[in-house]
Scaffold this motif. Structure first.
Motif, short mmCIF file in Angstrom:
data_model
loop_
_atom_site.label_atom_id
_atom_site.label_comp_id
_atom_site.label_asym_id
_atom_site.label_seq_id
_atom_site.Cartn_x
_atom_site.Cartn_y
_atom_site.Cartn_z
N HIS A 1 0.89 -1.09 -0.12
CA HIS A 1 -0.05 -0.14 0.13
C HIS A 1 0.84 1.15 -0.03
CE1 HIS A 1 -2.61 -3.23 1.78
NE2 HIS A 1 -3.45 -2.47 1.02
N ALA A 2 0.84 1.91 -0.98
CA ALA A 2 1.82 2.88 -1.40
C ALA A 2 1.11 4.57 -1.32
CB ALA A 2 2.67 2.87 -2.39
N ILE A 3 -0.03 4.40 -1.34
CA ILE A 3 -0.54 5.81 -1.55
C ILE A 3 -0.58 6.80 -0.16
CG2 ILE A 3 -2.88 7.14 -2.22
CD1 ILE A 3 -3.45 4.55 -4.00
N GLY A 4 -1.16 6.21 0.80
CA GLY A 4 -1.04 7.06 2.04
C GLY A 4 0.47 7.35 2.51
N ASN A 5 1.56 6.48 2.03
CA ASN A 5 2.81 6.61 2.25
C ASN A 5 3.18 8.02 1.36
OD1 ASN A 5 5.33 6.10 0.44
ND2 ASN A 5 5.71 5.55 2.75
N ARG A 6 2.84 8.06 0.21
CA ARG A 6 3.28 9.31 -0.50
C ARG A 6 2.65 10.66 -0.18
NH1 ARG A 6 3.00 6.38 -6.34
NH2 ARG A 6 4.50 4.94 -5.86
N ILE A 7 1.19 10.35 0.39
CA ILE A 7 0.71 11.77 0.84
C ILE A 7 1.28 12.21 2.12
CG2 ILE A 7 -1.55 12.30 1.96
CD1 ILE A 7 -3.17 10.48 0.08
N LEU A 8 1.60 11.02 3.08
CA LEU A 8 2.39 11.49 4.26
C LEU A 8 3.60 12.23 4.06
CD1 LEU A 8 2.14 11.76 7.41
CD2 LEU A 8 3.28 9.11 7.47
N ALA A 9 4.49 11.47 2.90
CA ALA A 9 5.45 11.87 2.74
C ALA A 9 5.84 13.47 2.15
CB ALA A 9 6.36 11.16 1.58
N TYR A 10 4.77 13.76 1.30
CA TYR A 10 4.48 15.17 0.64
C TYR A 10 4.24 16.14 1.79
CZ TYR A 10 2.36 18.77 -2.03
OH TYR A 10 2.15 19.80 -2.74
N ALA A 11 3.23 15.59 2.80
CA ALA A 11 3.04 16.59 3.92
C ALA A 11 4.22 16.87 4.79
CB ALA A 11 1.77 16.00 4.64
N LEU A 12 4.90 16.02 5.10
CA LEU A 12 6.07 16.15 5.78
C LEU A 12 7.32 16.84 5.23
CD1 LEU A 12 6.29 12.30 7.29
CD2 LEU A 12 5.51 14.32 8.83
N ASN A 13 7.26 16.59 3.76
CA ASN A 13 8.09 17.42 3.08
C ASN A 13 7.69 19.06 3.17
OD1 ASN A 13 10.61 17.09 1.71
ND2 ASN A 13 9.59 15.38 0.25
#
Lengths: 466, 147
Positions: free
Chosen positions: B20-32
């Protein structure tokens, strides 16, 4: 006519090839015994005499001479890093692609046994890495301080966390060590950045190590450019990728079986070829070299027997089990420079070469691991390069070139349905570097990439295998 | 580790056999966007990969995601390995669908606390909440260091 003379100072033989650049032809070729243990110049003069005999005094005298060397043990390196799978591996990749033989690698802060081991290995050169840029500084600095305190006096290339470079350099230089700084081999996690380190290793090899080994005495006659495997790597790159004016052969694999080592070079992206594959691990360089220090048909014949077992070796050589004792004796007593004479000896050599190719390529290519994912079913995890789609395999090195059946040896590099997780080329064509010209083309490719490509296409022989 | 003025470094990824990679990408974006230095290892990340990245990059916080329901098995022994690797001070967060079935959230939270996680995010936690935790925890850490 514009003639170039390309020379390889090997451990056993000093080889030379004269090339007519305009006609894009090999006009002379010679090989004499190396004299590195006495004076490398003796072998060189002998080589030049040979070549004069085939051409003329004037041509040999006037030809610009470029050289590479793997003599005096080649370039023996130790790589120091932090995590084995990350900066240590990145450092190893840089060293391998630079044409070095990585004789040891150390992860994390060195302890006393590691320092003793390092001294005992007697490397020509040390690559000190560790930490991403802005990441861990403590370990690389500790290792620099420890290294500074030893009697080890070989050049140290710093290719680690840029924020630690000043302290590392200071510690080492204070104790009189020769230091060269280059860019980090892994500036961020899983980002491979080995080109600057590779070029730095090449430069240090020419500037300092060739001198330490006494190879540089030829510098007033020839321009020594790089370690031999580095030259082959250059040839592989240009042969696969071509030049702006002309297409190359596409993705390819070169296998060089020798007396002491087996080198495998691939030019290929190796990305997953199926949708249910996830790629893991450090990225692979497009052009990649691996060197197997335990696979060679002379110095390492016994090590091959140990690795594959006598039963398998007999099978590879096409012998019955009754021959086991005789084959063992042959492997134990064979002098390194001895070429096979009888048919029987050719068969043993061919068996050894098959095993070397099989293992060398298996270690070079990537692999798949099956994983079951709830909801998604079967998925594969790929590490390394998937080279199943690669279309060309080129064989080089005496045991392949002079074999009675080179096809049978190169066939060991092909995908085997019994080991489907090993991502070897599935349907490649085979070519043979019959004139042993790849190193020469690598030397040529810096100045004359187009000529080098043409000469490669002309001189590599397409095999028609049964 | 976090120097004066430098942003904290985070390593994040989806643990175990979990794609599951979608939540991971959203969170990464937000943290960045929030100014952190983010190392995103993506999906299918083993404990060892988290640890290796944390060592090389002197990471302040490890954020583990899991959606497949096997998080408890995938995280077994994680904290102990961090201690072995000298990363006992690295903050350990986890979030996602951490168990299957009808398990009560309090029970789930307890189990992951036991493994060594300090922040445990239930399903539907907003990235903003995670950023708030990071601020609090990293501030606390800075203050204790100064003291």
């Amino acid at each position: 006519m514009r003639i170039m003379l390309l020379i390889d100072f090997g451990s056993t033989f000093t080889k030379g090839v004269m090339i007519d650049l305009e006609g894009e032809e090999v006009i002379a070729k010679a090989s004499v015994s190396s004299t590195v243990d006495r004076d490398v110049r003796l072998g060189l003069s002998e080589l030049l005499v040979e070549l004069r005999g085939q051409t003329s005094d004037r041509l040999v005298k006037n030809a610009p001479k470029l050289a590479c060397s793997s003599a005096a043990g080649g370039l023996r390196m130790v790589v120091i890093g932090l995590v084995p799978e990350l900066t240590v591996e990145a450092g190893r990749k840089a060293a391998c692609n630079a044409g070095a033989k990585v004789i040891g690698s150390i992860a994390g802060v060195m302890d006393d046994p590691a320092l003793l081991q390092l001294a005992a290995l007697k490397p020509d050169l040390i690559l000190l890495s560790g930490g991403t840029d802005g990441g861990n500084k403590e370990v690389i600095i500790s290792n620099a301080v420890l290294l500074a305190g030893t009697q080890i006096n070989v050049p140290v290339i710093i290719a680690g966390n840029k924020n630690a470079v000043r302290e590392c350099r200071g510690a080492l230089e204070k104790m009189g060590k020769a230091v060269v700084v280059t860019e980090n081999v892994m500036p961020s996690v899983n980002c491979l950045h080995i080109e600057p380190a590779r070029e730095t290793i090449r430069r240090v090899f020419i500037d300092r190590i060739a001198k330490a080994k006494g190879i540089n005495t030829v510098q007033n006659q020839v321009a020594l450019l790089m370690p031999t495997p580095n030259a082959v790597l250059q040839a592989v790159a240009i042969l696969a990728q071509g030049t702006p004016e002309e297409e190359g052969l596409g993705e390819l694999l070169v296998i060089d079986v020798g007396g002491a080592t087996t080198d495998v070079y691939s030019a290929g992206a190796g990305m997953p070829t199926m949708t249910n594959v996830i790629l893991k691990g450090l990225p692979e360089p497009f052009v990649k070299r691996t060197v197997e220090g335990d696979l060679g048909v002379r110095h390492n014949a016994l090590s091959i027997v140990e690795l594959v077992g006598m039963t398998q070796l007999l099978k590879d050589a096409g012998f019955s089990s009754a021959e086991g004792k005789r084959v063992m004796e042959y492997c134990q007593t064979l002098p390194p420079e001895q070429l096979p004479r009888e048919a029987w000896e050719f068969e043993v050599d061919s068996g050894l070469a098959k095993a070397a190719v099989r293992l060398g390529v298996e270690r070079h290519v990537g692999s798949l691991k099956l994983a079951y994912i709830p909801g998604a079913g079967e998925t594969f995890i790929q590490t390394g390069k998937d080279l199943r789609g690669l279309k060309t395999i080129i064989g080089t090195g005496g045991p392949v070139i002079f074999a009675k059946e080179p096809c049978a040896i190169l066939n060991e590099a092909v995908f085997d349905p019994r080991t489907p997780h090993l991502l070897k080329p599935a349907q490649p064509r085979f070519m043979l570097d019959k004139t042993y010209i790849l190193y020469a083309l690598g030397l040529l490719s810096g100045q004359y990439p187009h000529r080098a490509l043409h000469l490669a296409k002309k001189n590599l022989q397409l095999m028609h295998c049964p | 580790m976090e120097d004066e003025g430098n942003p904290a470094t985070l390593v994040m990824g989806v643990i175990g056999s979990d794609s599951h990679a979608i939540g991971n990408r959203i969170l990464a974006y937000a943290l960045n966007e929030a100014g952190y230095n983010v190392i995103n290892l993506g999906s299918f990340v083993s404990q060892e990969e988290f640890i290796n990245a944390a060592i090389e990059s002197s990471v302040d916080v490890i954020l583990v995601s899991s959606l497949c329901g096997h998080a408890e098995i995938d995280c077994q022994g994680f904290k102990n390995k961090l201690i072995e690797a000298g990363l006992q001070d690295t903050l350990l967060y986890i979030g996602g669908t951490l168990a299957v079935g009808e398990t009560k959230w309090e029970d789930i939270e307890q189990r992951f606390k036991k493994i060594g996680f300090t922040r445990i995010a239930p399903p539907y936690t907003r990235p903003g909440e995670v950023i708030k935790w990071l601020h609090e925890d990293l501030d606390k850490r800075k203050n204790t260091k100064v003291a």
